[in-house]
Write an enzyme that holds these catalytic residues in place. Structure first.
Site: not given
Length: 762
Positions: A267, A330-332
Site C-alpha cells: 500500500h 497488510d495486503e502486500c
C-alpha cells in the site's frame, strides 16, 4: 451489581422544552451510552444553574476539562459555572481525585443527590468520564451551540460505579481514499469523547494518497497526495505537521490517544510516485485512482528503503506522543519481490525460505526502529506471516483467527473483524442504500460483537486489548457520507468496548439511543436512519400488487399516496399495501425524536404483457456503435461526432471494455424469455431499455452494485433491448469490473437468471 433497565418514554419535547420555574424532580430519563456497569436510580433531581460551582482539584488537565464543560453550558444554557477549588455545602459539581484509588485509570464514581454532583476517580481520565456521564444525564440540548430557552438543566439522582471492559475503544479513519478536513476530524473526536472512546487510529498513507507532510521528502505530498480521477479531475489533500499537532492536542484534551498508520511494505504506491527508486522496478508510477491492491510495493532488498522509512518515522514519532505506532503490513503482494534480484539476494543473504519470511524480515527491521523511539508496533494480522515480530501488537481484521493465534503466542491483540466492526459495509439493503464496498453489518450485529473469542477464555483473554470501528473510505465521497456509514454503529461499538457482556441488551440500547440521536443532531452528524426496504422503485403488475415494507431495525414508517412528501403526521405503515390501479407511494422512516429518513418513491403500474417480437436472429452477441473518450454521463455521448460500428461478442468485448481505454457504446439485440410474466431486471449497465422503455437507469452512478432494479410485464419470446454502456472509472470503480452481465427473475422466483453476452442475439 444493579443495572437500571426501566426507562421512561422518551420524546423530544421532554428533552428540551421544560419550564425552569417548575423543574421536574423525578421521572427524568436516564439513558447513558455506553451503559454503566453499576447504576442505581433514586427519586429526585438536581438542577444546574448559573450559581452552581464547578469544583476541581489543581490539575492542568482538569482545568481544560472545565473549559469543555463550561463551553457546553455557555453555548446551550447561556451561563458558565463558577470554577473553584473550594467545595460549598450545596449546589456544586465537584471532582475528587483519590490518591488511593484502586479501581483503574478509567474508572469513576458518580453520585447525584440534592446537594449536587460528585465525581470521584483516581485519574483525570476517570474524572472526565464521570463528567461525560453527567452530561448525558442532562437534557440533550446541552450539546447545542446556541442558547436553548426554557430548558431545565436537571440531572436525575443516581449512583454510578463504573469502569470499562477494555482499554482500547477506538475508531479507525482512512483519509487516503477520501480526504477530510481537520474540522471534520475534530467533530468526530467530540462525539467519540461523548461516548467514552479513547483511541483514534489515523490511517495516513495508501496507494491512493499520501496525507501527512514529511519535510525531508516533500514529493510525498507534492506528488503523492494527488491523483487524477477517472473523469480527468485532480483529487488531493494532506495535513501539515502543524495540523497534525492541532488534531493530536485536540484529542488529548478529550483523553483520546491518536495512533498514526504509515503503511509498509505494501500500500505504498503514493510514496513511490515521488521516489520510484525505492521500488523493485524503478517506475514510473502514478497515484492509483481505482480501489484495490497495487502490486508495486517498497523493495525489500534495497537498504535505501529502510533509510527512507527511518527518516519518515523520525519525523512522525514526535507528532504522536502515544506509545503505539501502526505500520500496516497488510495486503502486500509478493509479485515484484519474486522477480526482483535485490529481494532475492536479500533472501539468500538472510537465509529466508520465501517471500513471506522476507516480509517478516522487513517488519522486524522496522520494529527495531520503533523500539528505539520507545514505540510499540501494531500491524494488521498479515504481520503473522513468516514469523511475528517479538513485541508486535496484532490488529486482527481477516476474521478472528489472526488475533486468536497472536494471543496464544502471548501478543496483545485488537480485534477488528470485518463481520462486526467494518463501518464501510452496508447497514441496510444495497438496493436502496448509497453504494458501498459490500458486506452487510447491521447496528444489531455491531452491538452483538464480543471481542473475546471463546477460544481465548481464561488467562489468554487478557491479551485482547479491545476493539474499534474501521472506517475505510473508498465509497465515502463526502464528509456527510463518512458520517452516514459511521453512525450509529460506532456508538454500538463504544458500548461493546465499555460495558460488560452481562449488562448489555440491544432493545435497551435502542431506547437509550433515542436521546443520543438528538445529541448527534446538535453536533450536526449525518447519521444513518434505516430506509423502508422491500419493493423496487418501479414495479409492474397485471391484476393486483401488494407492497410489503420492512426496515433493518424496528422503526416507524409513514407514507402518502397523493404525491405529497410524508411527514410525522402522515399515515403510519402497519401492514402491506395492495393496489389494483397505478399508484405512487412515498414512504420514509421516523425516529422517536421526529428525525426522518430520506423519502423513497415507489411507482406501481398496471400493464398488459408487452408482446414478443416476430423476428429472426442469426448472430450471437450485440450489434451497435462505440466511441473512445471519457464519458461520465449518458448525455456526454451527444457530443460524439463519429461513431465506429461494432458487433460485440465475448471475443471482441475488450474493444469497449478495456480498463485502460475509456469508451462509450450503444448496443442493440434481443433477449428471449421462457414464459409470460412480470420480470425484474438488474444490471450495472448505465442504461437498459426493453423496446422503447428505459427500464434500468444507473446514469451517473458509481456502478459497484445495481440499485435501480425495475420490473415489466413481458410475454414469452424475444424482446428487443438497447444497452448504453459507458466504460469509465467513476469514483474509483471501473465499469469494466462488472463483467458485462444482465440478470432477470420472474415474479415469485427467488433466484436471478444470468444473461451472458453470448445469450443476446441480433
Amino acid at each position: 451489581m444493579k443495572i437500571l433497565r426501566k426507562l421512561v418514554p422518551l420524546c423530544a419535547v421532554l428533552f428540551a422544552m421544560v419550564s425552569c420555574s417548575n423543574c421536574p424532580k423525578g421521572d427524568l430519563p436516564v439513558a447513558i451510552v455506553p451503559q454503566p456497569n453499576q447504576l442505581v436510580r433514586q427519586d429526585g433531581a438536581f438542577t444546574v444553574t448559573k450559581k452552581t460551582s464547578l469544583v476541581l482539584p489543581g490539575s492542568e488537565k482538569l482545568q481544560k476539562v472545565a473549559g469543555l464543560i463550561n463551553q457546553r453550558f455557555s453555548q446551550a444554557a447561556g451561563f458558565e459555572l463558577v470554577v473553584t477549588d473550594e467545595k460549598p455545602s450545596s449546589n456544586f459539581i465537584a471532582v475528587e481525585l483519590d490518591p488511593a484509588w484502586t479501581k483503574g485509570d478509567e474508572a469513576y464514581e458518580l453520585t447525584v443527590d440534592k446537594s449536587g454532583v460528585q465525581v470521584k476517580a483516581g485519574t483525570e481520565r476517570g474524572a472526565f468520564y464521570g463528567l461525560v456521564s453527567m452530561l448525558q444525564l442532562l437534557p440533550p440540548a446541552i450539546e447545542s451551540t446556541t442558547v436553548v430557552d426554557d430548558v431545565c438543566w436537571s440531572i436525575p439522582f443516581v449512583q454510578i460505579d463504573d469502569a470499562p471492559r477494555f482499554v482500547w475503544r477506538g475508531m479507525h479513519l482512512d483519509v487516503c481514499r477520501h480526504f477530510v478536513p481537520v474540522e471534520f476530524i475534530k467533530k468526530q473526536l467530540d462525539v467519540m469523547a461523548l461516548f467514552k472512546m479513547n483511541t483514534f487510529h489515523w490511517h495516513l498513507t495508501e496507494d491512493q494518497g499520501w496525507r501527512i507532510e514529511i519535510k525531508k521528502y516533500p514529493k510525498l505530498t507534492e506528488l503523492g497526495s494527488k491523483r487524477v480521477e477517472g473523469d480527468g479531475s485532480v483529487y488531493g489533500g494532506f495535513y501539515t505537521q502543524d495540523e497534525v499537532r492541532e488534531v493530536v492536542a485536540y484529542a488529548a484534551e478529550r483523553f483520546i490517544n491518536v495512533v498514526p498508520e504509515i503503511e509498509l511494505p505494501g500500500h505504498s504506491l503514493a510514496a513511490l510516485v515521488g521516489y520510484p527508486e525505492l521500488s523493485c522496478t524503478g517506475g514510473p508510477f502514478e497515484v492509483r485512482n481505482v480501489w484495490g491492491v497495487e502490486p508495486d510495493v517498497y523493495c525489500a532488498g534495497k537498504e535505501e528503503v529502510f533509510h527512507f522509512l527511518e527518516d519518515i518515522i523520525d519525523e512522525v514519532v514526535p507528532l504522536f506522543p502515544y506509545e503505539y505506532f501502526h505500520i500496516g503490513g497488510d495486503e502486500c503482494p509478493k509479485d515484484r519481490w519474486k522477480k526482483c534480484p535485490d529481494c532475492q539476494r536479500r533472501m539468500r543473504k538472510e537465509g529466508l525460505k520465501n517471500e513471506h519470511e522476507l516480509q517478516s524480515y522487513f517488519v522486524q527491521r522496522i520494529e527495531k526502529v520503533l523500539l528505539a523511539h520507545g514505540k510499540k508496533m501494531i500491524g494488521w494480522d498479515e504481520i503473522l506471516e513468516g514469523g511475528l515480530a517479538p513485541s508486535a501488537t496484532v490488529m486482527s481484521w481477516r476474521g478472528e483467527e489472526g488475533g486468536i493465534e497472536a494471543a496464544k503466542q502471548g501478543h496483545d491483540v485488537i480485534m477488528t473483524p470485518g463481520n462486526w466492526v467494518y463501518l464501510d459495509h452496508y447497514q441496510g439493503s444495497s438496493k436502496v442504500e448509497p453504494v458501498a464496498i459490500g458486506g452487510y453489518t447491521t447496528l444489531e450485529e455491531s452491538y452483538s460483537y464480543n471481542p473475546v473469542p471463546k477460544e481465548l477464555e481464561g488467562e489468554q483473554a487478557k491479551y485482547i486489548l479491545g476493539t474499534q470501528g474501521n472506517v475505510w473510505s473508498e465509497y465515502m465521497y463526502t464528509p456527510e457520507m463518512f458520517e452516514y456509514r459511521i453512525y450509529p454503529r460506532i456508538i454500538a461499538l463504544a458500548e461493546v468496548g465499555w460495558t460488560q457482556v452481562e449488562n448489555k441488551n440491544f432493545d435497551d440500547f435502542l431506547k437509550r439511543m433515542d436521546p443520543q440521536f438528538v445529541r448527534l443532531d446538535y453536533h450536526g452528524i449525518n447519521y444513518h436512519i434505516p430506509l423502508p426496504e422491500g419493493p423496487l422503485n418501479q414495479m409492474a403488475f397485471t391484476d393486483s400488487i401488494t407492497l410489503d415494507f420492512s426496515t433493518s431495525r424496528p422503526i416507524k414508517m409513514v407514507y402518502t399516496l397523493d404525491g405529497t412528501e410524508p411527514d410525522q403526521n402522515s399515515q403510519v405503515y402497519g401492514s402491506p399495501l395492495s393496489f389494483t390501479e397505478n399508484a405512487t407511494v412515498k414512504i420514509r422512516s421516523v425516529l422517536n425524536s421526529g428525525k426522518m429518513s430520506a423519502v423513497r418513491t415507489i411507482q406501481v403500474e398496471k400493464q398488459d404483457y408487452a408482446p414478443a417480437a416476430t423476428v429472426e436472429t442469426s448472430h450471437s452477441g450485440l450489434n451497435g456503435r462505440y466511441a473512445e473518450g471519457i464519458f461520465v454521463q449518458v448525455k456526454d455521448t451527444e457530443s460524439v461526432d463519429q461513431w465506429t460500428d461494432i458487433a460485440v461478442d465475448r471475443k471482441n468485448l475488450k474493444t469497449i471494455n478495456d480498463y485502460k481505454t475509456p469508451t462509450a457504446a450503444v448496443l442493440d439485440g434481443y433477449i428471449e424469455l421462457p414464459e409470460n410474466g412480470i420480470y425484474e431486471f438488474q444490471t450495472n449497465f448505465d442504461q437498459f431499455f426493453i423496446g422503447d422503455q428505459l427500464l434500468v437507469n444507473n446514469d451517473g452512478e458509481v456502478k459497484r452494485f445495481s440499485r435501480s432494479n425495475a420490473s415489466m410485464a413481458l410475454a414469452k419470446g424475444k424482446h428487443p433491448v438497447k444497452i448504453v454502456y459507458l466504460n469509465n472509472n467513476i469514483g474509483g470503480f471501473p465499469q469494466s469490473w462488472n463483467y458485462f452481465n444482465l440478470e432477470y427473475r420472474k415474479s415469485g422466483d427467488e433466484k436471478f437468471s444470468l444473461i451472458k453476452l453470448e445469450d443476446y442475439t441480433y
